[in-house]
Structures are given as structure tokens and as C-alpha cells.
Design a protein around this motif. Structure first.
Motif, PDB file in Angstrom:
ATOM      1  N   ILE A 165      13.146   1.479   5.191  1.00 47.63           N
ATOM      2  CA  ILE A 165      13.209   2.052   3.848  1.00 47.63           C
ATOM      3  C   ILE A 165      12.824   3.536   3.959  1.00 47.63           C
ATOM      4  O   ILE A 165      11.803   3.859   4.563  1.00 47.63           O
ATOM      5  CB  ILE A 165      12.238   1.312   2.898  1.00 47.63           C
ATOM      6  N   PRO A 166      13.630   4.430   3.393  1.00 43.17           N
ATOM      7  CA  PRO A 166      13.404   5.862   3.593  1.00 43.17           C
ATOM      8  C   PRO A 166      12.244   6.428   2.768  1.00 43.17           C
ATOM      9  O   PRO A 166      12.410   7.319   1.939  1.00 43.17           O
ATOM     10  CB  PRO A 166      14.737   6.478   3.178  1.00 43.17           C
ATOM     11  N   GLU A 167      11.075   5.892   3.008  1.00 40.43           N
ATOM     12  CA  GLU A 167       9.848   6.399   2.410  1.00 40.43           C
ATOM     13  C   GLU A 167       8.777   6.411   3.474  1.00 40.43           C
ATOM     14  O   GLU A 167       8.702   5.483   4.294  1.00 40.43           O
ATOM     15  CB  GLU A 167       9.391   5.513   1.245  1.00 40.43           C
ATOM     16  N   ALA A 168       7.970   7.452   3.474  1.00 40.80           N
ATOM     17  CA  ALA A 168       6.820   7.540   4.374  1.00 40.80           C
ATOM     18  C   ALA A 168       5.576   7.452   3.494  1.00 40.80           C
ATOM     19  O   ALA A 168       5.347   8.321   2.660  1.00 40.80           O
ATOM     20  CB  ALA A 168       6.848   8.841   5.161  1.00 40.80           C
ATOM     21  N   ILE A 169       4.801   6.379   3.680  1.00 42.71           N
ATOM     22  CA  ILE A 169       3.651   6.156   2.804  1.00 42.71           C
ATOM     23  C   ILE A 169       2.333   6.634   3.409  1.00 42.71           C
ATOM     24  O   ILE A 169       1.315   6.636   2.754  1.00 42.71           O
ATOM     25  CB  ILE A 169       3.564   4.682   2.360  1.00 42.71           C
ATOM     26  N   GLY A 170       2.368   7.032   4.686  1.00 43.58           N
ATOM     27  CA  GLY A 170       1.203   7.671   5.287  1.00 43.58           C
ATOM     28  C   GLY A 170       0.142   6.757   5.852  1.00 43.58           C
ATOM     29  O   GLY A 170      -0.549   7.120   6.789  1.00 43.58           O
ATOM     30  N   SER A 171      -0.021   5.590   5.288  1.00 42.02           N
ATOM     31  CA  SER A 171      -0.984   4.614   5.795  1.00 42.02           C
ATOM     32  C   SER A 171      -0.626   3.263   5.204  1.00 42.02           C
ATOM     33  O   SER A 171       0.140   3.176   4.255  1.00 42.02           O
ATOM     34  CB  SER A 171      -2.417   4.997   5.430  1.00 42.02           C
ATOM     35  N   GLY A 172      -1.183   2.226   5.797  1.00 39.67           N
ATOM     36  CA  GLY A 172      -0.908   0.888   5.294  1.00 39.67           C
ATOM     37  C   GLY A 172      -1.050  -0.134   6.396  1.00 39.67           C
ATOM     38  O   GLY A 172      -1.798   0.052   7.358  1.00 39.67           O
ATOM     39  N   ILE A 173      -0.313  -1.225   6.275  1.00 35.90           N
ATOM     40  CA  ILE A 173      -0.334  -2.308   7.245  1.00 35.90           C
ATOM     41  C   ILE A 173       0.827  -2.067   8.217  1.00 35.90           C
ATOM     42  O   ILE A 173       1.990  -2.102   7.814  1.00 35.90           O
ATOM     43  CB  ILE A 173      -0.192  -3.673   6.551  1.00 35.90           C
ATOM     44  N   PRO A 174       0.517  -1.791   9.482  1.00 36.99           N
ATOM     45  CA  PRO A 174       1.583  -1.434  10.424  1.00 36.99           C
ATOM     46  C   PRO A 174       2.392  -2.649  10.872  1.00 36.99           C
ATOM     47  O   PRO A 174       1.899  -3.781  10.876  1.00 36.99           O
ATOM     48  CB  PRO A 174       0.817  -0.838  11.611  1.00 36.99           C
ATOM     49  N   LEU A 175       3.630  -2.398  11.268  1.00 38.10           N
ATOM     50  CA  LEU A 175       4.463  -3.455  11.824  1.00 38.10           C
ATOM     51  C   LEU A 175       3.864  -3.958  13.126  1.00 38.10           C
ATOM     52  O   LEU A 175       3.756  -5.159  13.349  1.00 38.10           O
ATOM     53  CB  LEU A 175       5.890  -2.956  12.064  1.00 38.10           C
ATOM     54  N   PHE A 176       3.481  -3.049  14.000  1.00 35.79           N
ATOM     55  CA  PHE A 176       2.931  -3.442  15.300  1.00 35.79           C
ATOM     56  C   PHE A 176       1.427  -3.195  15.327  1.00 35.79           C
ATOM     57  O   PHE A 176       0.957  -2.134  14.944  1.00 35.79           O
ATOM     58  CB  PHE A 176       3.613  -2.676  16.432  1.00 35.79           C
TER      59      PHE A 176
END
Length: 176
Positions: A135-146
Motif C-alpha cells: 500500500i503506497p503509504e509510509a506510516i513511519g512505525s508500527g508492527i513490522p512484517l518481518f
């Protein structure tokens, strides 16, 4: 006969997060799920596997998976179970739990999330396909995929752009 495909299918932000720190996936709101043929994917899903945080969030949305066998990876007790569902709780290592569920499914097992489940499943060699919609959004922090390094390479077998800037990337993990 075991499932023909074990797929980790997730939407991620451009900067690699599957959700905000609070679990919110509001960045998906501007991207209609119908465009991604999500229903076509889920029609072939025989079983699901997920971590307890993902499970609880899914319950909050309303259980949509009926009686499909679902394994929730957790040591916790007393989690709610929807009526007419087939929920099993397991403290087994992730890759072992995925393989166990795949043994009783015919078509597809969906590794639903979260990041630790996906990472451990890939590192344990239990996931065949990594199917990401970026999804073309950069949220800067959160729960990572890896949650740990995952050695490559992963072989790209499909890519598809969508309106609104999203792109689907499908990787074959069986030849790693």
C-alpha cells in the motif's frame, strides 16, 4: 493429502508495516478490497493460522471464516471462541503448527499473521508463497512484517499494479 499451497498473504505499507503500533490498519481504507480479488483468494482457503493478537483483532471485526479449521498460536488460555467455528489453540513451534494444519487441508492454508508468525513460518520452511500487497503509504512505525532477518533470495513470480498506487508482489519460497 496436504494442502497444495501454504500462503502468507498480507497487505503492508511501503515502509514494511502490517499495522500501526495499536494494530490499526486504517491505511487500507482508501484501497477497496474488491480490486484485489480477496474473495477469489479466500474461496480456496481451507484453513488459517495466526497469532493471538491477530486473532483477537479479527474477532473484533467479526469472525468471517466460519468453521474453517483455524490454529491460533498462543500460550494464553481463556480466549473467546465464536460459535460454529473450528478454532484450535497451539503452543507448538510455528512451522510445526503450520505443517500440522496443512496436513488436514486440501487446497490452501492462509498464514494470516502477524509478523512473527510469518517470519517464523518462512524461517522454518513451512510457507510456500509470500503474497504481499504494498500500500503506497509510509506510516513511519508500527508492527513490522518481518521480526528477524529472512535470508534471500525470494523468487518473484508475479507482480500487478492497482489503481491508487498499490502493487501486488508474489514470491515463491519453495526453491530457497
Amino acid at each position: 493429502m496436504p494442502a497444495t499451497d501454504v500462503v502468507a498473504l498480507l497487505a503492508i505499507t511501503l515502509d514494511g508495516y502490517i499495522a500501526r503500533s495499536d494494530g490499526s490498519v486504517d491505511f487500507l481504507d482508501a484501497h477497496p478490497v474488491e480490486e484485489f480479488d480477496f474473495e477469489g483468494f479466500t474461496n480456496d482457503v481451507d484453513g488459517l493460522i495466526m497469532g493471538s493478537a491477530t486473532y483477537e483483532q479479527t474477532l473484533g471485526f467479526g469472525w468471517a471464516w466460519g468453521a474453517r479449521p483455524t490454529t491460533v498460536l498462543t500460550n494464553r488460555r481463556g480466549l473467546d471462541v465464536p460459535a460454529d467455528s473450528d478454532i484450535r489453540f497451539s503452543a507448538a513451534p510455528t512451522a510445526d503448527a503450520i505443517r500440522s494444519l496443512a496436513e488436514e487441508c486440501e487446497q490452501r492454508v492462509w498464514v494470516f499473521g502477524g509478523g512473527r508468525v510469518v517470519t517464523d513460518g518462512i524461517l522454518g520452511g513451512a510457507i510456500d508463497t509470500l503474497d504481499l500487497t504494498v500500500i503506497p503509504e509510509a506510516i513511519g512505525s508500527g508492527i513490522p512484517l518481518f521480526t528477524a532477518p529472512v535470508p534471500g533470495p525470494m523468487r518473484l513470480i508475479e507482480s500487478r499494479p492497482y489503481s491508487g498506487g498499490a502493487i501486488r508482489l508474489v514470491y515463491d519460497l519453495t526453491g530457497r
